[in-house]
Write a protein that holds these residues in place. Structure first.
Motif, PDB file in Angstrom:
ATOM      1  N   LYS A  56     -41.558  11.252  17.501  1.00  0.00           N
ATOM      2  CA  LYS A  56     -41.166  11.116  18.911  1.00  0.00           C
ATOM      3  C   LYS A  56     -41.830   9.894  19.548  1.00  0.00           C
ATOM      4  O   LYS A  56     -41.181   9.145  20.275  1.00  0.00           O
ATOM      5  CB  LYS A  56     -41.529  12.376  19.691  1.00  0.00           C
ATOM      6  CG  LYS A  56     -41.060  12.325  21.125  1.00  0.00           C
ATOM      7  CD  LYS A  56     -41.353  13.615  21.854  1.00  0.00           C
ATOM      8  CE  LYS A  56     -40.844  13.516  23.291  1.00  0.00           C
ATOM      9  NZ  LYS A  56     -41.154  14.712  24.034  1.00  0.00           N
ATOM     10  N   ASP A  57     -43.103   9.688  19.259  1.00  0.00           N
ATOM     11  CA  ASP A  57     -43.812   8.541  19.824  1.00  0.00           C
ATOM     12  C   ASP A  57     -43.295   7.210  19.288  1.00  0.00           C
ATOM     13  O   ASP A  57     -43.307   6.207  19.991  1.00  0.00           O
ATOM     14  CB  ASP A  57     -45.311   8.642  19.538  1.00  0.00           C
ATOM     15  CG  ASP A  57     -45.989   9.744  20.344  1.00  0.00           C
ATOM     16  OD1 ASP A  57     -45.383  10.257  21.312  1.00  0.00           O
ATOM     17  OD2 ASP A  57     -47.133  10.095  19.988  1.00  0.00           O
ATOM     18  N   ARG A  70     -33.193   7.752  18.836  1.00  0.00           N
ATOM     19  CA  ARG A  70     -33.368   9.204  18.672  1.00  0.00           C
ATOM     20  C   ARG A  70     -32.111   9.872  18.130  1.00  0.00           C
ATOM     21  O   ARG A  70     -32.188  10.772  17.296  1.00  0.00           O
ATOM     22  CB  ARG A  70     -33.834   9.828  19.976  1.00  0.00           C
ATOM     23  CG  ARG A  70     -35.256   9.359  20.276  1.00  0.00           C
ATOM     24  CD  ARG A  70     -35.853   9.952  21.477  1.00  0.00           C
ATOM     25  NE  ARG A  70     -37.227   9.425  21.603  1.00  0.00           N
ATOM     26  CZ  ARG A  70     -38.033   9.722  22.571  1.00  0.00           C
ATOM     27  NH1 ARG A  70     -37.647  10.565  23.514  1.00  0.00           N
ATOM     28  NH2 ARG A  70     -39.242   9.209  22.613  1.00  0.00           N
ATOM     29  N   THR A  80     -37.192  18.371  20.283  1.00  0.00           N
ATOM     30  CA  THR A  80     -38.275  17.389  20.311  1.00  0.00           C
ATOM     31  C   THR A  80     -37.789  16.038  20.828  1.00  0.00           C
ATOM     32  O   THR A  80     -38.465  15.394  21.628  1.00  0.00           O
ATOM     33  CB  THR A  80     -38.883  17.220  18.901  1.00  0.00           C
ATOM     34  OG1 THR A  80     -39.419  18.476  18.474  1.00  0.00           O
ATOM     35  CG2 THR A  80     -39.973  16.166  18.889  1.00  0.00           C
ATOM     36  N   LEU A  81     -36.615  15.621  20.378  1.00  0.00           N
ATOM     37  CA  LEU A  81     -36.103  14.293  20.730  1.00  0.00           C
ATOM     38  C   LEU A  81     -35.205  14.295  21.960  1.00  0.00           C
ATOM     39  O   LEU A  81     -34.765  13.236  22.405  1.00  0.00           O
ATOM     40  CB  LEU A  81     -35.361  13.682  19.538  1.00  0.00           C
ATOM     41  CG  LEU A  81     -36.201  13.461  18.278  1.00  0.00           C
ATOM     42  CD1 LEU A  81     -35.342  12.856  17.180  1.00  0.00           C
ATOM     43  CD2 LEU A  81     -37.410  12.592  18.571  1.00  0.00           C
TER      44      LEU A  81
END
Length: 136
Positions: free
Chosen positions: A75-76, A83, A114-115
């Motif tokens: 994610k970072d 994404r 998460t994304l």
């Protein structure tokens, strides 16, 4: 600043999807290799690094909280415009064996969450994979 490159993050996603059912199949491994060879995002990626990056991911996954750690790194590392690409490569790996198990479905859901992948976008990506992997 992220600790891994976007290309590495995409490989982490594919390795995680392949490993989720505890069996990395030859089809999944070939699909990962094909994606790295052909997608434009990997244009400047040294393919000799694929195996070391995959091992790096596998090592993180084996630690306590490894999945959360990998998804945090992913994610970072991924800018918003990559994404959906991450979700798409995950779906390709899940589809490589022509069947998607419960573990893979759960991991896809976690990745979507998460994304921040919208449901309609996810459905379109999934439908495209079904069309590409259809057999007679």
């Amino acid at each position: 600043m992220s600790t891994i490159a976007p290309e590495t993050a995409l490989i982490y996603v594919m390795v995680t999807m392949s490993a989720v059912d505890s069996a990395m199949s030859d089809n999944e491994l070939r699909t990962i290799g094909g994606i790295v060879k052909h997608l434009p995002i990997f244009r400047h990626f040294d393919t000799e690094r694929l195996i070391p990056v995959a091992r790096e991911c596998a090592s993180i996954l084996q630690e306590d909280g490894g999945l959360d750690a990998v998804f945090g790194l992913v994610k970072d590392a991924l800018p918003p415009h990559l994404r959906e690409t991450a979700y798409a490569v995950a779906v390709e790996i899940a589809s490589a064996d022509l069947s998607v198990g419960q573990e893979e479905l759960r991991l896809l859901q976690l990745l979507r969450d998460t994304l921040g992948i919208e449901k309609l976008i996810a459905a379109a990506i999934e439908r495209g994979a079904r069309a590409r992997h259809a057999t007679a």
